[in-house]
Write a protein that holds these residues in place. Structure first.
Motif, PDB file in Angstrom:
ATOM      1  N   THR A 273       0.866  -1.183   0.000  1.00  0.00           N
ATOM      2  CA  THR A 273       0.000   0.000   0.000  1.00  0.00           C
ATOM      3  C   THR A 273       0.899   1.227   0.000  1.00  0.00           C
ATOM      4  O   THR A 273       1.892   1.275   0.746  1.00  0.00           O
ATOM      5  CB  THR A 273      -0.921   0.016   1.233  1.00  0.00           C
ATOM      6  OG1 THR A 273      -1.671  -1.206   1.266  1.00  0.00           O
ATOM      7  CG2 THR A 273      -1.878   1.191   1.187  1.00  0.00           C
TER       8      THR A 273
ATOM      9  N   TYR B  40      -2.323  10.929  -1.752  1.00  0.00           N
ATOM     10  CA  TYR B  40      -2.972   9.740  -2.298  1.00  0.00           C
ATOM     11  C   TYR B  40      -2.670   8.526  -1.421  1.00  0.00           C
ATOM     12  O   TYR B  40      -1.527   8.315  -0.995  1.00  0.00           O
ATOM     13  CB  TYR B  40      -2.478   9.467  -3.720  1.00  0.00           C
ATOM     14  CG  TYR B  40      -2.857  10.546  -4.700  1.00  0.00           C
ATOM     15  CD1 TYR B  40      -4.078  10.504  -5.371  1.00  0.00           C
ATOM     16  CD2 TYR B  40      -1.998  11.617  -4.937  1.00  0.00           C
ATOM     17  CE1 TYR B  40      -4.436  11.507  -6.262  1.00  0.00           C
ATOM     18  CE2 TYR B  40      -2.345  12.630  -5.821  1.00  0.00           C
ATOM     19  CZ  TYR B  40      -3.564  12.567  -6.477  1.00  0.00           C
ATOM     20  OH  TYR B  40      -3.915  13.575  -7.362  1.00  0.00           O
ATOM     21  N   LEU B  41      -3.709   7.739  -1.146  1.00  0.00           N
ATOM     22  CA  LEU B  41      -3.562   6.451  -0.477  1.00  0.00           C
ATOM     23  C   LEU B  41      -3.952   5.400  -1.510  1.00  0.00           C
ATOM     24  O   LEU B  41      -5.127   5.290  -1.883  1.00  0.00           O
ATOM     25  CB  LEU B  41      -4.459   6.366   0.759  1.00  0.00           C
ATOM     26  CG  LEU B  41      -4.413   5.074   1.570  1.00  0.00           C
ATOM     27  CD1 LEU B  41      -3.015   4.832   2.136  1.00  0.00           C
ATOM     28  CD2 LEU B  41      -5.438   5.109   2.704  1.00  0.00           C
TER      29      LEU B  41
ATOM     30  N   LEU C 258      -3.051   1.443   9.244  1.00  0.00           N
ATOM     31  CA  LEU C 258      -3.383   2.670   8.527  1.00  0.00           C
ATOM     32  C   LEU C 258      -3.022   3.885   9.370  1.00  0.00           C
ATOM     33  O   LEU C 258      -2.460   4.867   8.855  1.00  0.00           O
ATOM     34  CB  LEU C 258      -4.870   2.693   8.190  1.00  0.00           C
ATOM     35  CG  LEU C 258      -5.393   3.979   7.546  1.00  0.00           C
ATOM     36  CD1 LEU C 258      -4.703   4.241   6.216  1.00  0.00           C
ATOM     37  CD2 LEU C 258      -6.905   3.904   7.361  1.00  0.00           C
TER      38      LEU C 258
ATOM     39  N   LEU D 273      -8.403   8.345  -2.189  1.00  0.00           N
ATOM     40  CA  LEU D 273      -8.270   6.916  -1.940  1.00  0.00           C
ATOM     41  C   LEU D 273      -8.435   6.160  -3.251  1.00  0.00           C
ATOM     42  O   LEU D 273      -9.458   6.279  -3.925  1.00  0.00           O
ATOM     43  CB  LEU D 273      -9.331   6.452  -0.941  1.00  0.00           C
ATOM     44  CG  LEU D 273      -9.459   7.274   0.354  1.00  0.00           C
ATOM     45  CD1 LEU D 273     -10.486   6.638   1.278  1.00  0.00           C
ATOM     46  CD2 LEU D 273      -8.114   7.421   1.042  1.00  0.00           C
ATOM     47  N   ASP D 274      -7.424   5.376  -3.604  1.00  0.00           N
ATOM     48  CA  ASP D 274      -7.399   4.672  -4.887  1.00  0.00           C
ATOM     49  C   ASP D 274      -7.507   3.167  -4.652  1.00  0.00           C
ATOM     50  O   ASP D 274      -6.569   2.534  -4.167  1.00  0.00           O
ATOM     51  CB  ASP D 274      -6.102   4.999  -5.630  1.00  0.00           C
ATOM     52  CG  ASP D 274      -6.024   4.371  -7.011  1.00  0.00           C
ATOM     53  OD1 ASP D 274      -6.899   3.550  -7.338  1.00  0.00           O
ATOM     54  OD2 ASP D 274      -5.074   4.694  -7.754  1.00  0.00           O
TER      55      ASP D 274
ATOM     56  N   LEU E 187      -8.643  -1.233  -1.980  1.00  0.00           N
ATOM     57  CA  LEU E 187      -8.101  -0.576  -0.792  1.00  0.00           C
ATOM     58  C   LEU E 187      -8.999  -0.956   0.380  1.00  0.00           C
ATOM     59  O   LEU E 187      -9.760  -0.154   0.909  1.00  0.00           O
ATOM     60  CB  LEU E 187      -8.049   0.944  -0.980  1.00  0.00           C
ATOM     61  CG  LEU E 187      -7.491   1.771   0.191  1.00  0.00           C
ATOM     62  CD1 LEU E 187      -6.068   1.350   0.554  1.00  0.00           C
ATOM     63  CD2 LEU E 187      -7.541   3.265  -0.130  1.00  0.00           C
TER      64      LEU E 187
ATOM     65  N   GLY F  57     -13.791   3.422   3.830  1.00  0.00           N
ATOM     66  CA  GLY F  57     -12.457   3.994   3.729  1.00  0.00           C
ATOM     67  C   GLY F  57     -12.458   5.497   3.869  1.00  0.00           C
ATOM     68  O   GLY F  57     -11.610   6.075   4.558  1.00  0.00           O
ATOM     69  N   VAL F  58     -13.423   6.161   3.234  1.00  0.00           N
ATOM     70  CA  VAL F  58     -13.523   7.625   3.332  1.00  0.00           C
ATOM     71  C   VAL F  58     -13.764   8.039   4.779  1.00  0.00           C
ATOM     72  O   VAL F  58     -13.104   8.955   5.299  1.00  0.00           O
ATOM     73  CB  VAL F  58     -14.650   8.144   2.418  1.00  0.00           C
ATOM     74  CG1 VAL F  58     -14.933   9.624   2.698  1.00  0.00           C
ATOM     75  CG2 VAL F  58     -14.266   7.957   0.949  1.00  0.00           C
TER      76      VAL F  58
ATOM     77  N   VAL G  20     -10.459   7.189   7.011  1.00  0.00           N
ATOM     78  CA  VAL G  20      -9.299   8.060   6.753  1.00  0.00           C
ATOM     79  C   VAL G  20      -9.584   9.482   7.231  1.00  0.00           C
ATOM     80  O   VAL G  20      -8.707  10.143   7.803  1.00  0.00           O
ATOM     81  CB  VAL G  20      -8.927   8.033   5.265  1.00  0.00           C
ATOM     82  CG1 VAL G  20      -7.880   9.097   4.948  1.00  0.00           C
ATOM     83  CG2 VAL G  20      -8.405   6.648   4.874  1.00  0.00           C
TER      84      VAL G  20
ATOM     85  N   VAL H  59     -11.896  14.072   1.732  1.00  0.00           N
ATOM     86  CA  VAL H  59     -11.458  12.710   1.425  1.00  0.00           C
ATOM     87  C   VAL H  59     -12.453  12.103   0.443  1.00  0.00           C
ATOM     88  O   VAL H  59     -13.670  12.153   0.668  1.00  0.00           O
ATOM     89  CB  VAL H  59     -11.381  11.847   2.700  1.00  0.00           C
ATOM     90  CG1 VAL H  59     -10.911  10.433   2.350  1.00  0.00           C
ATOM     91  CG2 VAL H  59     -10.446  12.481   3.729  1.00  0.00           C
TER      92      VAL H  59
ATOM     93  N   THR I  84     -12.797   9.144  -3.244  1.00  0.00           N
ATOM     94  CA  THR I  84     -12.181   8.068  -4.025  1.00  0.00           C
ATOM     95  C   THR I  84     -11.953   8.509  -5.461  1.00  0.00           C
ATOM     96  O   THR I  84     -12.776   9.202  -6.058  1.00  0.00           O
ATOM     97  CB  THR I  84     -13.069   6.813  -4.020  1.00  0.00           C
ATOM     98  OG1 THR I  84     -14.338   7.126  -4.608  1.00  0.00           O
ATOM     99  CG2 THR I  84     -13.293   6.309  -2.597  1.00  0.00           C
TER     100      THR I  84
END
Length: 477
Positions: free
Chosen positions: A94, A112-113, A126, A147-148, A177, A268-269, A272, A287, A289
């Protein structure tokens, strides 16, 4: 019209098949037969395959060529193919990167993550990554955090599709992710008297999600405490609310209850957003994607645990989401598949065939066995176990299996039996399905591959028959 000689040939073939089936059934250990009869399970709905590792032929074979739903035993296929194709030392990476200059603690651009398909990226790891980004000088981000999850090309996922219980963690979907299994852990502490509120602690933090806890303390025994609890998502003008209802007996003490309130991308959003704030970071944008640009400058990387450890986590505790992730990872190398899940199934069949394992009637839906359409034959599973025994990664494969009476999902099996601690087995249960497959070391030091599957409305009552088979093999018959 068939000629007489051909008719005779057909008759002989049918007689041979019938005789083989009758012989196999008559050779069934009495303890297994009696347990199946007591459970109300016909032999026709049972498949058994047993063979010593050093033997050329099965010791027992009942309906071994009949495709059956294996439930979570399908994870043995996923584990075998992943270890065979990727190797036990395989890891996932990651990355955190930027697309702008960093001056005096201010990133003039986006952070970018970028996921690599890591199946076990916990929120603790994380948090460490975001903390490292802060330590490397990123205090404020003028742009966004992006977030990718494009590492995995996946079909649409409906968490309610299997059983209508979309908030159960086992129904969560894979993602490029994937963070913390998309799961929220709710720690519940009941009061001392019935009617008192149950105290709640939730982790990890999820920005934008509020929790409405109405769970009350009850009396009585603990039992299957989670069956009296209900979680549902409510959309309000102020955002999303997780509503909790039910009763938790005081006798249960502290309990941890997992829910999956958001899709993997939305989880994820929320995660993070909350963690970046927790580590002291500031964000001018938001945040969201999207796909990272090719010219992204890598700031830091995080490497996962090796595949051998991931497979152990998957099989010891029957983690469906890890299995889904592994199948999708395998699908990355498939050619012509519409997505990486169907591609993973394509790769699995080809890899098994290359290993000399028959794939007739094999149906793989998601690699986890959480399926009504998945099918595999008992002799296929048996051949897989024998092939795994010959592989250099055999120790990792076997060590990942629950040890009956000792750990994992089989820790309560064979309690008080002399066979306890001698069977490494993967188990699987669904409504109408109970299955197991693995290895038994008998009392003489000889190891056997063992498979048993039951597909019948009374399948849940067949555990005693499975345990009887394990004990029979352990006794060295």
């Amino acid at each position: 019209m068939l000629r007489p000689r051909l008719l005779l040939f057909v008759a002989v073939c049918l007689l041979t098949v019938c005789r083989a089936t009758i012989t196999a059934a008559s050779d069934l250990p009495a303890s297994v037969r009696q347990a199946l009869e007591g459970a109300g399970v016909p032999l026709a709905d049972t498949a058994i395959w047993v063979q010593a590792i050093d033997s050329r032929t099965p010791t027992l074979s009942l309906n071994a060529e009949q495709p059956m739903n294996p439930a979570s035993v399908m994870k043995l296929v996923t584990a075998f193919v992943a270890l065979e194709r990727l190797g036990p030392a395989h890891t996932w990476i990651t990355r955190i990167g930027t697309d702008g200059p960093l001056r005096q603690g201010v990133l003039h651009g986006n952070l970018y993550l970028v996921g690599g398909g890591d199946p076990v990226l916990s929120f603790e790891r994380l948090w460490k990554m975001l903390r490292q980004a802060r330590a490397l000088g990123v205090e404020r981000i003028v742009g966004d955090i992006v977030l990718d999850g494009s590492a995995l090309s996946l079909p649409p996922h409906d968490p309610d599709a299997f059983d209508g219980r979309g908030l159960r963690p086992y129904n969560a979907g894979p993602h490029g992710l994937l963070l913390n299994d998309s799961t929220l852990r709710l720690t519940l502490v009941p009061g001392t008297r019935p009617g008192e509120p149950v105290a709640l602690a939730a982790d990890p933090p999820l920005a934008g999600l509020t929790i409405d806890n109405r769970i009350l303390t009850a009396d009585g025994g603990c039992g299957l405490w989670y069956q009296t609890l209900e979680a549902r998502m409510v959309s309000t003008p102020d955002g999303l609310r997780l509503a909790l209802d039910g009763r938790l007996p005081a006798s249960c003490g502290r309990r941890d209850w997992g829910v999956a309130p958001l899709s993997s991308a939305h989880y994820g959003v929320a995660l993070v957003t909350a963690l970046w704030s927790e580590v002291g970071g500031r964000l001018d944008g938001r945040v969201h994607t999207a796909q990272a640009p090719a010219q992204m400058k890598v700031l830091l990387t995080e490497e996962s645990a090796p595949l051998a450890d991931v497979v152990r986590e998957m099989n010891k505790w029957s983690n469906n989401l890890i299995a889904r992730q592994l199948l999708a990872t395998l699908g990355a190398s498939a050619i012509g598949a519409p997505d990486m899940v169907s591609g993973g199934a394509q790769v699995a069949r080809a890899q098994l065939a290359a290993a000399g394992v028959r794939t007739d009637d094999l149906v793989i839906e998601n690699g986890a066995g959480l399926s009504r359409t998945a099918r595999i034959r008992a002799d296929t599973l048996g051949q897989l176990l024998l092939a795994a025994w010959q592989r250099p990664w055999m120790p990792e494969f076997i060590a990942a299996l629950p040890l009956a009476g000792v750990d994992g999902t089989a820790r309560r099996r064979l309690t008080g039996s002399p066979a306890s601690g001698y069977a490494h087995i993967k188990t699987g249960t669904l409504n109408g399905v109970r299955a197991m497959a693995g290895y038994v070391l008998d009392r003489h030091g000889r190891r056997h591959a063992v498979v048993m599957m039951v597909n019948h409305p009374q399948a849940q009552a067949s555990q005693a028959a499975q345990d009887a088979l394990l004990e029979w093999v352990w006794a060295g018959h």
